[in-house]
Scaffold this motif. Structure first.
Motif, PDB file in Angstrom:
ATOM      1  N   SER A  17       0.833  -1.203   0.000  1.00 48.62           N
ATOM      2  CA  SER A  17       0.000   0.000   0.000  1.00 48.62           C
ATOM      3  C   SER A  17       0.865   1.248   0.000  1.00 48.62           C
ATOM      4  O   SER A  17       1.994   1.234   0.484  1.00 48.62           O
ATOM      5  N   ARG A  19       0.120   5.789   0.195  1.00 47.11           N
ATOM      6  CA  ARG A  19      -0.836   6.889   0.257  1.00 47.11           C
ATOM      7  C   ARG A  19      -0.195   8.124  -0.354  1.00 47.11           C
ATOM      8  O   ARG A  19       0.844   8.591   0.124  1.00 47.11           O
ATOM      9  N   ARG A  66      -9.599  -1.053  -4.973  1.00 45.22           N
ATOM     10  CA  ARG A  66      -8.230  -1.050  -4.429  1.00 45.22           C
ATOM     11  C   ARG A  66      -7.763   0.349  -4.034  1.00 45.22           C
ATOM     12  O   ARG A  66      -6.985   0.507  -3.098  1.00 45.22           O
ATOM     13  N   GLN A  81      -5.380   6.737  -1.447  1.00 42.75           N
ATOM     14  CA  GLN A  81      -4.952   5.548  -0.726  1.00 42.75           C
ATOM     15  C   GLN A  81      -4.967   4.383  -1.701  1.00 42.75           C
ATOM     16  O   GLN A  81      -6.018   4.041  -2.247  1.00 42.75           O
ATOM     17  N   SER A  83      -4.108   0.393  -2.322  1.00 46.28           N
ATOM     18  CA  SER A  83      -3.887  -0.889  -1.657  1.00 46.28           C
ATOM     19  C   SER A  83      -3.839  -1.995  -2.704  1.00 46.28           C
ATOM     20  O   SER A  83      -4.244  -1.804  -3.853  1.00 46.28           O
ATOM     21  N   SER A  84      -3.367  -3.155  -2.267  1.00 48.26           N
ATOM     22  CA  SER A  84      -3.256  -4.312  -3.170  1.00 48.26           C
ATOM     23  C   SER A  84      -2.595  -3.909  -4.483  1.00 48.26           C
ATOM     24  O   SER A  84      -3.083  -4.237  -5.570  1.00 48.26           O
TER      25      SER A  84
END
Length: 125
Positions: A17, A19, A66, A81, A83-84
């Motif tokens: 991840s 950000r 995601r 953000q 993720s994955s």
């Protein structure tokens, strides 16, 4: 008068991840739309996620589920953000702002189509 500065990019392993943050500077009164675009090597710049003028969110199909875009209007910031993460997410990510009302001296001005300098995101093991 208006600048966008991104931060938060870097190298991350697949499945990880990150950000991203974008701050708009200047004597800003309001920003109608903000978002994130990305450009992979050898490809055209494409939408990742953005807010519409009505406040709704739009995501590219490839990032739905995601990525999450959020915004702090009081600080003129937008976040992404992620993720994955997958290797195909590797790209330069650009912050975008449109219809920005700001003060220039004693007058209010509306400007359009602002871009940040980009932040590199690399997903690799």
């Amino acid at each position: 008068q208006v600048q966008l500065v991104e931060s938060g990019g870097g190298l991350v392993q697949p499945g990880g991840s990150l950000r991203l943050s974008c701050a708009a500077s200047g004597t800003i009164l309001s920003i109608t739309s903000m978002g994130w675009y990305r450009q992979a090597p050898g490809k055209q710049r494409e939408l990742a996620a953005r807010f519409t003028s009505g406040g709704s969110t739009i995501y590219a199909d490839s990032v739905k589920g995601r990525f999450t875009i959020s915004r702090d209007n009081t600080k003129n910031r937008v976040y992404l953000q992620m993720s994955s993460l997958k290797p195909e997410d590797t790209a330069v990510y650009y912050c975008y702002a449109d219809r920005v009302s700001y003060r220039s001296g004693t007058v209010s001005v509306i400007g359009y189509d602002y871009w940040g300098q980009g932040t590199q995101v690399t997903v690799s093991s």
